[in-house]
Design an enzyme around this catalytic site. Sequence first.
Site, mmCIF file in Angstrom:
data_model
loop_
_atom_site.group_PDB
_atom_site.id
_atom_site.type_symbol
_atom_site.label_atom_id
_atom_site.label_comp_id
_atom_site.label_asym_id
_atom_site.label_seq_id
_atom_site.Cartn_x
_atom_site.Cartn_y
_atom_site.Cartn_z
ATOM 1 N N GLN A 46 -2.395 -35.173 17.875
ATOM 2 C CA GLN A 46 -2.841 -35.304 19.261
ATOM 3 C C GLN A 46 -2.323 -36.610 19.860
ATOM 4 O OE1 GLN A 46 -6.766 -34.566 21.881
ATOM 5 N NE2 GLN A 46 -7.165 -35.603 19.971
ATOM 6 N N MET A 124 0.355 -28.506 17.133
ATOM 7 C CA MET A 124 -0.343 -29.760 16.857
ATOM 8 C C MET A 124 -1.773 -29.537 16.412
ATOM 9 S SD MET A 124 -0.916 -31.114 20.803
ATOM 10 C CE MET A 124 -0.130 -32.588 20.393
ATOM 11 N N CYS A 125 -2.270 -30.539 15.714
ATOM 12 C CA CYS A 125 -3.681 -30.652 15.362
ATOM 13 C C CYS A 125 -4.024 -32.133 15.523
ATOM 14 C CB CYS A 125 -3.956 -30.129 13.947
ATOM 15 S SG CYS A 125 -3.008 -30.928 12.637
ATOM 16 N N ASN A 126 -5.174 -32.556 15.053
ATOM 17 C CA ASN A 126 -5.581 -33.949 15.283
ATOM 18 C C ASN A 126 -4.519 -34.958 14.859
ATOM 19 O OD1 ASN A 126 -8.026 -33.290 16.396
ATOM 20 N ND2 ASN A 126 -9.091 -33.330 14.455
#
Length: 184
Positions: A46, A124-126
Site C-alpha cells: 500500500q 497489492m496488499c498491505n
Amino acid sequence: MSPAPAADEEDVPQRVTVKQAIGRSLKLIPPPNFGMVEDGLYRSGQPSELSFPFLEKLRLKSIIWLAPEDPNDQFINFLADQDVKLHHLGVENAVQYDGAITEEVVLSSLSLLLVPASLPLLVMCNLGRHRTGTVIGVFRRLQRWNLTSILEEYRRYAGPKVRVLNEQFIELFDCDLVSVPLPP
C-alpha cells in the site's frame, strides 16, 4: 579595434547545480515492494501519499487489493481522482486462519490480470509480500517459469519473513483451474 558586442542575457545558458536541478523536478517515490512483473502489470504494498505521483505516471486502469482491511482513505480518494477501478478481493473470509490467501482469491485475481482490458494493473496488499507474492507466483507458473525462479522472486519480496505455506501453495496450485483468454 572595437570591443565585441555584449551577449544578451537570454543567449547565455543558465547553469544550475545538480542539487538545484533535483529540487526543481518532481520526486517519484515508488510504493513499498514495488516491482514490474511485466509490461502493464505491477506489484507493491500500500502506498503512502508520497507515492501518488509515481503511481499517476503508470496510468493504471485497475488495482487488485488483496488485504482483508480496506485501503486507507487517502488512497481510495486518489484512485477515485485517477479513475482507477479498485477490486477489493481480500475480504475477511478470503484469508485462512494462518494468514494464507485462498484459492478462490487467487483465481479471481488471475481472472482480472489475464484480461488485457484491465491493464495497466497493480496487484497489492498491505506490504506487497505474502498475498501479492502468492498471486504473482501462481501467475509465473502460468508463464511456465521454473519453480526455483518463482520461489526466488517470492523470497526477494518477502525478505526474512518467508512463509513456507505460501511457497507450497504456489508449487501445488492446479494451473488447470485457470482459463486463459485467447487473443482476438
